[in-house]
Design an enzyme around this catalytic site. Structure first.
Site, PDB file in Angstrom:
ATOM      1  N   ASP A  17       0.872  -1.294  -0.084  1.00 16.05           N
ATOM      2  CA  ASP A  17      -0.014   0.027   0.117  1.00 16.05           C
ATOM      3  C   ASP A  17       1.156   1.578   0.043  1.00 16.05           C
ATOM      4  O   ASP A  17       0.759   2.431   1.044  1.00 16.05           O
ATOM      5  CB  ASP A  17      -1.226  -0.305   0.792  1.00 16.05           C
ATOM      6  CG  ASP A  17      -1.909  -1.113   1.027  1.00 16.05           C
ATOM      7  OD1 ASP A  17      -1.938  -1.426   0.741  1.00 16.05           O
ATOM      8  OD2 ASP A  17      -2.683  -0.844   2.261  1.00 16.05           O
ATOM      9  N   ASP A  55      -4.297  -0.965  -1.941  1.00 17.20           N
ATOM     10  CA  ASP A  55      -5.270  -0.869  -1.378  1.00 17.20           C
ATOM     11  C   ASP A  55      -6.632  -0.394  -2.454  1.00 17.20           C
ATOM     12  O   ASP A  55      -6.509   1.259  -3.070  1.00 17.20           O
ATOM     13  CB  ASP A  55      -5.569   0.291  -0.107  1.00 17.20           C
ATOM     14  CG  ASP A  55      -6.542  -0.046   1.400  1.00 17.20           C
ATOM     15  OD1 ASP A  55      -6.907  -0.953   1.266  1.00 17.20           O
ATOM     16  OD2 ASP A  55      -6.608   1.208   1.931  1.00 17.20           O
ATOM     17  N   HIS A  61     -17.573   2.534   0.941  1.00 11.74           N
ATOM     18  CA  HIS A  61     -17.042   1.300   1.008  1.00 11.74           C
ATOM     19  C   HIS A  61     -17.695   1.702   2.895  1.00 11.74           C
ATOM     20  O   HIS A  61     -17.369   2.401   3.322  1.00 11.74           O
ATOM     21  CB  HIS A  61     -15.750   1.383   1.008  1.00 11.74           C
ATOM     22  CG  HIS A  61     -15.036  -0.197   1.613  1.00 11.74           C
ATOM     23  ND1 HIS A  61     -14.735  -0.184   2.358  1.00 11.74           N
ATOM     24  CD2 HIS A  61     -14.991  -1.059   0.773  1.00 11.74           C
ATOM     25  CE1 HIS A  61     -14.071  -1.391   3.186  1.00 11.74           C
ATOM     26  NE2 HIS A  61     -14.455  -1.905   1.681  1.00 11.74           N
ATOM     27  N   LYS A 116      -7.210  -5.230  -3.180  1.00 11.04           N
ATOM     28  CA  LYS A 116      -7.775  -5.390  -1.753  1.00 11.04           C
ATOM     29  C   LYS A 116      -8.484  -4.077  -1.222  1.00 11.04           C
ATOM     30  O   LYS A 116      -8.580  -3.107  -1.200  1.00 11.04           O
ATOM     31  CB  LYS A 116      -6.916  -5.968  -0.606  1.00 11.04           C
ATOM     32  CG  LYS A 116      -5.710  -5.047  -0.255  1.00 11.04           C
ATOM     33  CD  LYS A 116      -4.920  -4.748   0.655  1.00 11.04           C
ATOM     34  CE  LYS A 116      -4.269  -4.335   1.341  1.00 11.04           C
ATOM     35  NZ  LYS A 116      -4.779  -3.762   2.027  1.00 11.04           N
ATOM     36  N   CYS A 161      -2.067  -2.775   7.760  1.00 13.98           N
ATOM     37  CA  CYS A 161      -2.183  -3.716   6.209  1.00 13.98           C
ATOM     38  C   CYS A 161      -0.087  -4.595   6.122  1.00 13.98           C
ATOM     39  O   CYS A 161      -0.930  -5.469   6.284  1.00 13.98           O
ATOM     40  CB  CYS A 161      -1.714  -2.793   5.465  1.00 13.98           C
ATOM     41  SG  CYS A 161      -3.587  -2.432   4.687  1.00 13.98           S
TER      42      CYS A 161
HETATM   43  C1  VGL Z   1      -4.916   0.445   5.337  1.00 12.60           C
HETATM   44  C2  VGL Z   1      -6.636   1.687   7.342  1.00 12.60           C
HETATM   45  C3  VGL Z   1      -7.319   1.390   5.802  1.00 12.60           C
HETATM   46  C4  VGL Z   1      -3.218   0.219   5.272  1.00 12.60           C
HETATM   47  C5  VGL Z   1      -5.735   0.331   4.654  1.00 12.60           C
HETATM   48  O1  VGL Z   1      -2.359  -0.150   4.325  1.00 12.60           O
HETATM   49  O2  VGL Z   1      -2.725   0.293   6.027  1.00 12.60           O
HETATM   50  N1  VGL Z   1      -4.953   1.623   6.750  1.00 12.60           N
HETATM   51  N2  VGL Z   1      -6.752   1.144   5.044  1.00 12.60           N
HETATM   52 ZN    ZN Z   2      -8.413   0.822   3.377  1.00 15.17          ZN
END
Ligand code: VGL
Ligand code: ZN
Length: 212
Positions: A17, A55, A61, A116, A161
């Site tokens: 991410d 992400d 969402h 994802k 993540c």
């Molecule tokens: C993430 C919060 C929401 C991450 C992704 O990449 O850690 N954290 N979506």
């Molecule tokens: Zn997210």
């Protein structure tokens, strides 16, 4: 670099991410998130194989505070069908600038980009299983059918993540490493310390990029 961990063709770097919304000025900016980019570019050069996660949320969402009619604030927790879920500011919306990778990330040698969190009702921190803990992303099958044995994680955020992905990687039978200086954390209510302890207790090895 000291090269004490010899990398082979059954090792893979998983870049988690590294997207605009998690970097400086992003909608869910991770403190000093941008600083991972040059470190990760160096790692991509070292590894024979690298993949990334992205992400990738629809605009409505259910992990977004804005998708709930009640007075729920970002960073509060609510109950979704699968259990507690932290509500986030809108981030990483499909096709928008915020979901694009940081412009300086070397994407050319990434062999797979796994998206994802694209199901409206289910968030997904882990690269392997979504937050209902049963919906799979397909990553285990991909890595096993390629003969991958060791996974080295880096990216954002250490305590969400990266953490969930590392714990699942161990559970899926991979030897798992987190490259700490190539990650940055959100760190909400002690989440970083908790994640580090749980990763160590679960058999995740925490290493530094200069060991590679
Ligand atoms: C993430 C919060 C929401 C991450 C992704 O990449 O850690 N954290 N979506
Ligand atoms: Zn997210």
């Amino acid at each position: 670099m000291s090269h004490s961990l010899e990398l082979t063709s059954t090792d893979i770097l998983l870049v988690v991410d590294v997207q605009n919304d998690f970097c400086d000025e992003g909608a869910l900016a991770v403190p000093n998130g941008d600083q991972v980019v040059p470190v990760i570019n160096g790692l991509i050069d070292c590894f024979l194989h690298s993949i990334a996660t992205q992400d990738w949320h629809p605009a409505d969402h259910q992990s977004f505070a804005s998708s709930h009619n009640d007075d729920l604030e970002p960073f509060s927790t609510t109950e979704l069908s699968y259990g507690p879920q932290i509500l986030w500011p809108d981030h990483c919306i499909q096709g928008e600038t915020g979901s694009a990778f940081h412009k300086d990330l070397d994407q050319d040698s990434l062999e797979l980009i796994i998206r994802k969190g694209f199901r409206k009702e289910i968030d997904s921190y882990s690269a392997f299983f979504e937050n209902d803990r049963s919906t799979t992303t397909g990553l285990t099958g991909y890595l096993k059918s390629r003969g991958i044995k060791r996974i080295f994680l880096c990216g954002l955020a250490t305590d969400f993540c990266v953490y969930y992905s590392a714990i699942d990687a161990v559970k899926q039978g991979f030897e798992t490493f987190v490259i700490a200086d190539a990650c940055r954390a959100i760190d909400m209510d002690g989440s970083l310390a908790k994640a580090m302890t749980h990763m160590r207790e679960s058999g995740v090895e925490i290493i530094s990029s200069d060991e590679l």
